[in-house]
Design a protein around this motif. Structure first.
Motif, PDB file in Angstrom:
ATOM      1  N   LEU A   1     -16.872   5.388  -7.669  1.00 41.63           N
ATOM      2  CA  LEU A   1     -16.473   5.697  -9.037  1.00 41.63           C
ATOM      3  C   LEU A   1     -17.562   6.444  -9.792  1.00 41.63           C
ATOM      4  N   SER A   2     -18.815   6.105  -9.543  1.00 38.95           N
ATOM      5  CA  SER A   2     -19.887   6.813 -10.240  1.00 38.95           C
ATOM      6  C   SER A   2     -20.144   8.186  -9.628  1.00 38.95           C
ATOM      7  N   ASP A   3     -19.860   8.351  -8.343  1.00 42.81           N
ATOM      8  CA  ASP A   3     -20.042   9.649  -7.684  1.00 42.81           C
ATOM      9  C   ASP A   3     -18.964  10.650  -8.076  1.00 42.81           C
ATOM     10  N   ALA A   4     -17.799  10.159  -8.426  1.00 44.27           N
ATOM     11  CA  ALA A   4     -16.682  11.034  -8.797  1.00 44.27           C
ATOM     12  C   ALA A   4     -16.816  11.381 -10.275  1.00 44.27           C
ATOM     13  N   VAL A   5     -17.333  12.549 -10.559  1.00 45.79           N
ATOM     14  CA  VAL A   5     -17.566  12.917 -11.955  1.00 45.79           C
ATOM     15  C   VAL A   5     -16.394  13.685 -12.561  1.00 45.79           C
ATOM     16  N   THR A   6     -15.451  14.103 -11.714  1.00 48.22           N
ATOM     17  CA  THR A   6     -14.272  14.830 -12.192  1.00 48.22           C
ATOM     18  C   THR A   6     -13.017  14.200 -11.599  1.00 48.22           C
ATOM     19  N   PRO A   7     -11.870  14.474 -12.177  1.00 49.18           N
ATOM     20  CA  PRO A   7     -10.624  14.001 -11.573  1.00 49.18           C
ATOM     21  C   PRO A   7     -10.473  14.448 -10.114  1.00 49.18           C
ATOM     22  N   ARG A   8     -10.830  15.694  -9.802  1.00 50.93           N
ATOM     23  CA  ARG A   8     -10.719  16.172  -8.414  1.00 50.93           C
ATOM     24  C   ARG A   8     -11.542  15.294  -7.481  1.00 50.93           C
ATOM     25  N   GLY A   9     -12.756  14.939  -7.887  1.00 50.07           N
ATOM     26  CA  GLY A   9     -13.607  14.095  -7.053  1.00 50.07           C
ATOM     27  C   GLY A   9     -13.005  12.725  -6.818  1.00 50.07           C
ATOM     28  N   LEU A  10     -12.460  12.117  -7.868  1.00 56.85           N
ATOM     29  CA  LEU A  10     -11.854  10.793  -7.715  1.00 56.85           C
ATOM     30  C   LEU A  10     -10.596  10.860  -6.860  1.00 56.85           C
ATOM     31  N   ILE A  11      -9.788  11.867  -7.066  1.00 54.24           N
ATOM     32  CA  ILE A  11      -8.569  12.036  -6.261  1.00 54.24           C
ATOM     33  C   ILE A  11      -8.933  12.181  -4.790  1.00 54.24           C
ATOM     34  N   ASP A  12      -9.965  12.969  -4.493  1.00 53.43           N
ATOM     35  CA  ASP A  12     -10.395  13.146  -3.099  1.00 53.43           C
ATOM     36  C   ASP A  12     -10.852  11.824  -2.486  1.00 53.43           C
ATOM     37  N   ILE A  13     -11.626  11.046  -3.241  1.00 52.72           N
ATOM     38  CA  ILE A  13     -12.109   9.754  -2.739  1.00 52.72           C
ATOM     39  C   ILE A  13     -10.941   8.804  -2.476  1.00 52.72           C
TER      40      ILE A  13
ATOM     41  N   MET B   1       0.848  -1.176   0.000  1.00 52.92           N
ATOM     42  CA  MET B   1       0.000   0.000   0.000  1.00 52.92           C
ATOM     43  C   MET B   1       0.892   1.238   0.000  1.00 52.92           C
ATOM     44  N   SER B   2       0.490   2.236  -0.761  1.00 47.83           N
ATOM     45  CA  SER B   2       1.242   3.474  -0.860  1.00 47.83           C
ATOM     46  C   SER B   2       0.920   4.378   0.322  1.00 47.83           C
ATOM     47  N   THR B   3       1.933   5.069   0.818  1.00 51.15           N
ATOM     48  CA  THR B   3       1.704   6.038   1.885  1.00 51.15           C
ATOM     49  C   THR B   3       1.713   7.453   1.333  1.00 51.15           C
ATOM     50  N   SER B   4       1.999   7.592   0.050  1.00 52.60           N
ATOM     51  CA  SER B   4       1.981   8.900  -0.606  1.00 52.60           C
ATOM     52  C   SER B   4       0.561   9.232  -1.019  1.00 52.60           C
ATOM     53  N   PRO B   5       0.226  10.519  -1.055  1.00 53.11           N
ATOM     54  CA  PRO B   5      -1.102  10.881  -1.530  1.00 53.11           C
ATOM     55  C   PRO B   5      -1.254  10.569  -3.023  1.00 53.11           C
ATOM     56  N   PHE B   6      -2.459  10.307  -3.422  1.00 53.64           N
ATOM     57  CA  PHE B   6      -2.804  10.069  -4.822  1.00 53.64           C
ATOM     58  C   PHE B   6      -2.909  11.429  -5.495  1.00 53.64           C
ATOM     59  N   THR B   7      -2.220  11.610  -6.601  1.00 58.15           N
ATOM     60  CA  THR B   7      -2.149  12.918  -7.247  1.00 58.15           C
ATOM     61  C   THR B   7      -2.791  12.900  -8.633  1.00 58.15           C
ATOM     62  N   LEU B   8      -2.936  14.075  -9.197  1.00 56.24           N
ATOM     63  CA  LEU B   8      -3.447  14.190 -10.560  1.00 56.24           C
ATOM     64  C   LEU B   8      -2.518  13.482 -11.541  1.00 56.24           C
ATOM     65  N   ASP B   9      -1.215  13.562 -11.310  1.00 55.85           N
ATOM     66  CA  ASP B   9      -0.273  12.853 -12.184  1.00 55.85           C
ATOM     67  C   ASP B   9      -0.461  11.341 -12.106  1.00 55.85           C
ATOM     68  N   ASP B  10      -0.735  10.824 -10.893  1.00 56.87           N
ATOM     69  CA  ASP B  10      -1.038   9.392 -10.748  1.00 56.87           C
ATOM     70  C   ASP B  10      -2.280   9.039 -11.570  1.00 56.87           C
ATOM     71  N   LEU B  11      -3.306   9.862 -11.457  1.00 56.08           N
ATOM     72  CA  LEU B  11      -4.548   9.599 -12.176  1.00 56.08           C
ATOM     73  C   LEU B  11      -4.329   9.661 -13.686  1.00 56.08           C
ATOM     74  N   ARG B  12      -3.598  10.643 -14.154  1.00 59.92           N
ATOM     75  CA  ARG B  12      -3.319  10.743 -15.595  1.00 59.92           C
ATOM     76  C   ARG B  12      -2.644   9.469 -16.105  1.00 59.92           C
ATOM     77  N   ARG B  13      -1.638   9.025 -15.383  1.00 60.26           N
ATOM     78  CA  ARG B  13      -0.898   7.826 -15.776  1.00 60.26           C
ATOM     79  C   ARG B  13      -1.814   6.610 -15.821  1.00 60.26           C
ATOM     80  N   ILE B  14      -2.634   6.445 -14.801  1.00 66.75           N
ATOM     81  CA  ILE B  14      -3.515   5.282 -14.728  1.00 66.75           C
ATOM     82  C   ILE B  14      -4.608   5.357 -15.794  1.00 66.75           C
ATOM     83  N   LEU B  15      -5.145   6.534 -16.050  1.00 65.19           N
ATOM     84  CA  LEU B  15      -6.138   6.679 -17.117  1.00 65.19           C
ATOM     85  C   LEU B  15      -5.544   6.266 -18.463  1.00 65.19           C
ATOM     86  N   LEU B  16      -4.330   6.704 -18.720  1.00 68.13           N
ATOM     87  CA  LEU B  16      -3.670   6.340 -19.982  1.00 68.13           C
ATOM     88  C   LEU B  16      -3.454   4.839 -20.083  1.00 68.13           C
TER      89      LEU B  16
END
Length: 89
Positions: free
Chosen positions: A66-78, A1-16
């Motif tokens: 996943l359905s509640d998070a309609v934006t990257p910010r929402g998913l990152i927060d969750i 498990m990661s102890t670092s926060p999940f970032t927008l860059d993490d999300l971009r990479r995973i989306l790709l």
């Protein structure tokens, strides 16, 4: 498990990795508050993205998150709330 926060860059990479990117979308741009649907990611792509996040970060996301998070910010927060809860458990 990661102890670092999940970032927008993490999300971009995973989306790709999970679903690629629509040629008309610039994921490197300011996408934090743009709806996933406008970015070209529908429910199936987000489910794959959620699965990759779960495996990589060692957390569990329910389908409603996943359905509640309609934006990257929402998913990152969750994801960060789940990471925080997992680190204190």
């Amino acid at each position: 498990m990661s102890t670092s926060p999940f970032t927008l860059d993490d999300l971009r990479r995973i989306l790709l990795e999970a679903a690629g990117v629509d040629e008309s979308v610039d994921l490197a741009g300011d996408i934090i508050d743009i709806d996933f649907q406008a970015l070209g990611y529908e429910s199936l792509a987000l489910l794959e993205t959620g699965g990759r996040i779960e495996r990589e970060f060692g957390i569990s996301l329910d389908d409603s998150a996943l359905s509640d998070a309609v934006t990257p910010r929402g998913l990152i927060d969750i994801v960060n709330k789940q990471l925080s809860a997992a680190s204190t458990a």
